[in-house]
Design an enzyme around this catalytic site. Sequence first.
Site, PDB file in Angstrom:
ATOM      1  CE1 TYR A  91     -31.892 -22.881   2.474  1.00 27.95           C
ATOM      2  CE2 TYR A  91     -33.976 -24.026   2.741  1.00 27.95           C
ATOM      3  CZ  TYR A  91     -32.804 -23.549   3.275  1.00 27.95           C
ATOM      4  OH  TYR A  91     -32.528 -23.730   4.604  1.00 27.95           O
ATOM      5  CB  ILE A  92     -34.329 -23.988  -5.657  1.00 30.99           C
ATOM      6  CG1 ILE A  92     -33.424 -25.018  -4.956  1.00 30.99           C
ATOM      7  CG2 ILE A  92     -34.052 -23.939  -7.147  1.00 30.99           C
ATOM      8  CD1 ILE A  92     -33.589 -26.450  -5.438  1.00 30.99           C
ATOM      9  CB  THR A 119     -27.353 -32.737  -5.523  1.00 26.65           C
ATOM     10  OG1 THR A 119     -28.123 -33.882  -5.911  1.00 26.65           O
ATOM     11  CG2 THR A 119     -28.166 -31.475  -5.779  1.00 26.65           C
ATOM     12  CB  CYS A 120     -23.362 -30.426  -3.011  1.00 25.12           C
ATOM     13  SG  CYS A 120     -22.426 -28.997  -2.455  1.00 25.12           S
ATOM     14  CE  LYS A 133     -26.553 -21.584  -4.208  1.00 28.80           C
ATOM     15  NZ  LYS A 133     -27.415 -22.385  -3.402  1.00 28.80           N
ATOM     16  CB  CYS A 143     -24.018 -26.081  -2.900  1.00 25.83           C
ATOM     17  SG  CYS A 143     -24.880 -27.433  -2.128  1.00 25.83           S
ATOM     18  CG  HIS A 165     -16.704   1.609  13.340  1.00 24.58           C
ATOM     19  ND1 HIS A 165     -18.049   1.510  13.041  1.00 24.58           N
ATOM     20  CD2 HIS A 165     -16.305   2.845  12.921  1.00 24.58           C
ATOM     21  CE1 HIS A 165     -18.450   2.641  12.496  1.00 24.58           C
ATOM     22  NE2 HIS A 165     -17.411   3.461  12.407  1.00 24.58           N
ATOM     23  CD  GLU A 169     -19.698  -1.314  13.476  1.00 22.92           C
ATOM     24  OE1 GLU A 169     -19.223  -0.902  14.552  1.00 22.92           O
ATOM     25  OE2 GLU A 169     -19.549  -0.712  12.403  1.00 22.92           O
ATOM     26  CD  GLU A 219     -23.268 -40.709  -8.800  1.00 27.55           C
ATOM     27  OE1 GLU A 219     -23.369 -40.649  -7.568  1.00 27.55           O
ATOM     28  OE2 GLU A 219     -24.199 -40.376  -9.576  1.00 27.55           O
ATOM     29  CE1 TYR A 268     -15.756 -32.585  -4.274  1.00 30.50           C
ATOM     30  CE2 TYR A 268     -17.007 -34.354  -3.246  1.00 30.50           C
ATOM     31  CZ  TYR A 268     -16.641 -33.032  -3.302  1.00 30.50           C
ATOM     32  OH  TYR A 268     -17.138 -32.152  -2.384  1.00 30.50           O
ATOM     33  CB  SER A 314     -22.113 -34.149   0.150  1.00 29.79           C
ATOM     34  OG  SER A 314     -22.148 -33.167  -0.849  1.00 29.79           O
ATOM     35  CD  GLU A 338     -30.115 -20.459  -2.868  1.00 27.25           C
ATOM     36  OE1 GLU A 338     -29.945 -21.421  -3.657  1.00 27.25           O
ATOM     37  OE2 GLU A 338     -29.649 -20.453  -1.710  1.00 27.25           O
TER      38      GLU A 338
HETATM   39  P1  NDP Z   1     -38.046 -25.779  -0.413  1.00 32.83           P
HETATM   40  O1  NDP Z   1     -38.568 -26.822   0.474  1.00 32.83           O
HETATM   41  O2  NDP Z   1     -37.088 -24.767   0.096  1.00 32.83           O
HETATM   42  O3  NDP Z   1     -39.263 -24.979  -1.062  1.00 32.83           O
HETATM   43  C1  NDP Z   1     -40.260 -25.653  -1.770  1.00 32.83           C
HETATM   44  C2  NDP Z   1     -41.255 -24.640  -2.277  1.00 32.83           C
HETATM   45  O4  NDP Z   1     -42.141 -25.309  -3.172  1.00 32.83           O
HETATM   46  C3  NDP Z   1     -42.108 -24.040  -1.185  1.00 32.83           C
HETATM   47  O5  NDP Z   1     -42.433 -22.712  -1.532  1.00 32.83           O
HETATM   48  C4  NDP Z   1     -43.348 -24.936  -1.204  1.00 32.83           C
HETATM   49  O6  NDP Z   1     -44.504 -24.287  -0.760  1.00 32.83           O
HETATM   50  C5  NDP Z   1     -43.478 -25.211  -2.668  1.00 32.83           C
HETATM   51  N1  NDP Z   1     -44.154 -26.459  -2.983  1.00 32.83           N
HETATM   52  C6  NDP Z   1     -43.926 -27.672  -2.435  1.00 32.83           C
HETATM   53  N2  NDP Z   1     -44.734 -28.597  -2.993  1.00 32.83           N
HETATM   54  C7  NDP Z   1     -45.478 -27.938  -3.897  1.00 32.83           C
HETATM   55  C8  NDP Z   1     -46.503 -28.342  -4.785  1.00 32.83           C
HETATM   56  N3  NDP Z   1     -46.911 -29.602  -4.837  1.00 32.83           N
HETATM   57  N4  NDP Z   1     -47.070 -27.407  -5.576  1.00 32.83           N
HETATM   58  C9  NDP Z   1     -46.666 -26.113  -5.526  1.00 32.83           C
HETATM   59  N5  NDP Z   1     -45.697 -25.673  -4.704  1.00 32.83           N
HETATM   60  C10 NDP Z   1     -45.113 -26.589  -3.904  1.00 32.83           C
HETATM   61  O7  NDP Z   1     -37.440 -26.590  -1.658  1.00 32.83           O
HETATM   62  P2  NDP Z   1     -36.424 -26.210  -2.828  1.00 32.83           P
HETATM   63  O8  NDP Z   1     -36.857 -27.020  -3.986  1.00 32.83           O
HETATM   64  O9  NDP Z   1     -36.291 -24.750  -2.980  1.00 32.83           O
HETATM   65  O10 NDP Z   1     -35.057 -26.782  -2.279  1.00 32.83           O
HETATM   66  C11 NDP Z   1     -34.982 -28.139  -1.856  1.00 32.83           C
HETATM   67  C12 NDP Z   1     -34.089 -28.293  -0.666  1.00 32.83           C
HETATM   68  O11 NDP Z   1     -32.748 -28.187  -1.076  1.00 32.83           O
HETATM   69  C13 NDP Z   1     -34.273 -27.218   0.398  1.00 32.83           C
HETATM   70  O12 NDP Z   1     -35.271 -27.554   1.315  1.00 32.83           O
HETATM   71  C14 NDP Z   1     -32.921 -27.164   1.034  1.00 32.83           C
HETATM   72  O13 NDP Z   1     -32.870 -28.093   2.065  1.00 32.83           O
HETATM   73  C15 NDP Z   1     -31.987 -27.552  -0.095  1.00 32.83           C
HETATM   74  N6  NDP Z   1     -31.336 -26.352  -0.655  1.00 32.83           N
HETATM   75  C16 NDP Z   1     -30.523 -25.608   0.148  1.00 32.83           C
HETATM   76  C17 NDP Z   1     -29.924 -24.477  -0.330  1.00 32.83           C
HETATM   77  C18 NDP Z   1     -29.061 -23.686   0.575  1.00 32.83           C
HETATM   78  O14 NDP Z   1     -28.637 -24.209   1.607  1.00 32.83           O
HETATM   79  N7  NDP Z   1     -28.776 -22.414   0.278  1.00 32.83           N
HETATM   80  C19 NDP Z   1     -30.106 -24.024  -1.705  1.00 32.83           C
HETATM   81  C20 NDP Z   1     -31.008 -24.853  -2.463  1.00 32.83           C
HETATM   82  C21 NDP Z   1     -31.587 -25.976  -1.941  1.00 32.83           C
HETATM   83  P3  NDP Z   1     -44.960 -24.313   0.782  1.00 32.83           P
HETATM   84  O15 NDP Z   1     -44.143 -23.281   1.490  1.00 32.83           O
HETATM   85  O16 NDP Z   1     -46.406 -23.981   0.699  1.00 32.83           O
HETATM   86  O17 NDP Z   1     -44.699 -25.694   1.293  1.00 32.83           O
END
Ligand code: NDP
Length: 447
Positions: free
Chosen positions: A178-179, A42-43, A51, A48, A436, A441, A35, A99, A15, A182
């Site tokens: 997030y992931i 990724t997106c 997904k 995104c 409404h 609302e 590339e 793209y 992106s 989702e």
């Molecule tokens: P996140 O940062 O959202 O979540 C990571 C999760 O993994 C947390 O629960 C974290 O726990 C846990 N974790 C991290 N390190 C470890 C570890 N060493 N062992 C066990 N658990 C661990 O990351 P995601 O992978 O879900 O997504 C990556 C990024 O991608 C997001 O931060 C976001 O910016 C982007 N994204 C955005 C989306 C959207 O806009 N809808 C959709 C998907 C991805 P803890 O809370 O304890 O740190």
Amino acid sequence: MTTYDYDLFVIGAGSGGVRAGRVSAAHGARVAIAEEYRVGGTCVIRGCVPKKLLVYGAHFAEDLADARRFGWNVPDCAFDWPRLRDNVLAEVDRLNAAYTTTLDSHKVEVILERAEVAGPNEVRLASGRTVTAGRILIATGATPQLLHFPGSEHAITSNEVFHLPTLPKRVLIAGAGYIANEFAGIFHEFGSAVTLAVRGDAILRGYDQQIRDRLLQISMGKGIQFRFNTVFKSIEKQSDGSLLVEFTTGEPMTVDCVMFATGRVPCTDGLGLEEAGVVLENGAVKVDDDNQSSVPSIYAVGDVTNRVQLTPVAIREGQAFADTIFGGKPTRVDYGCIPSAVFSHPPIGAVGLTEGQAKEKYGAVRVYTSDFRPMKNVLAGRNERALYKMVCDAASNRVVGLHMIGPESGEIIQVAAVAVKAGLTKDAFDDTIALHPTMAEELVLMK
Ligand code: NDP
């Protein structure tokens, strides 16, 4: 004056890189973009876009069930994973081609091979060719963070999930961000038994507590299991192909798929950055407000800088880079009030400060909530309640945070974010007549 092969060489066609390359070329720069995987990043390729298409596909499970209450004679429907998977992958192929066409039409040279930095103005391609550029832009994104323990190689990540040959009956997801949330929703709606293994005791850190609690409550109500304070010990592949998972505490589990959703780390390994003098911070390229690294000719945008890992932010950074460097229009990204959504079932939308953050910043805050059952859920006999929350600075009555969970939250928060970003007060919301009957609302009716 030194002449380079290109004015700009972009490494990574995701992106941020595509936007920066395309706009720089439109400003008159001679641009190449390398590339190593697929144009789109990724997106588009494994994030995104595919997904969200799976989220749409998954939601039919509820829509088809609810349709009966709305008078439709819906027979028992079977879900066909390969058909959805292949249709989604075909759409990804279409976007990948689109793209590439956009880059071609802007006269950006696309080089489909890995590129590494060989010096402040030099890039080495996988083929061995070396090219020079006035400026180099690192836009290599991020990659899933893997956990390492015996048998961890049997786990997949979001890179592989879009290609699964069959739908796993039992899925264990590591993480609660997030992931994880989702895909918990996606797999659950497709009929898989889903468990989240969470290292701590919280999901979706960073989101407002009440909204997180509501998602947890709804998810558990649907049958998604959560194992908190859980650390993986091993995964062992069984003769029938299933995976035996052991944890440091608690009962082992047998599942068909383990997916790591434990954050994403910047792609800087082996890029030659440190050798060229580029300072990294926790593996990310350290940049200033103008996306410039410690080496004046080398810049970086997007996830590789680990500022805000969101596609629209990478795009803004790419645009700002191009306008500043080649467009004669110095531009900086404003990181305030970035709306975000989690496409869980139901989705979450948020912009601005959580109640906790607002209290820390402003001291006194006023909080308004609306906890309601959307009328569609009422007729469908679905107990799921939506929750909207507005956080205001008590002194000025300015809305400093909006948080919601419920159908279409992503769509609603995008529009509401304009008002929050513009600094409007609660009165401005109250002055607006409700539309409404809608869910949105509630935003102008909050008490
Ligand atoms: P996140 O940062 O959202 O979540 C990571 C999760 O993994 C947390 O629960 C974290 O726990 C846990 N974790 C991290 N390190 C470890 C570890 N060493 N062992 C066990 N658990 C661990 O990351 P995601 O992978 O879900 O997504 C990556 C990024 O991608 C997001 O931060 C976001 O910016 C982007 N994204 C955005 C989306 C959207 O806009 N809808 C959709 C998907 C991805 P803890 O809370 O304890 O740190």
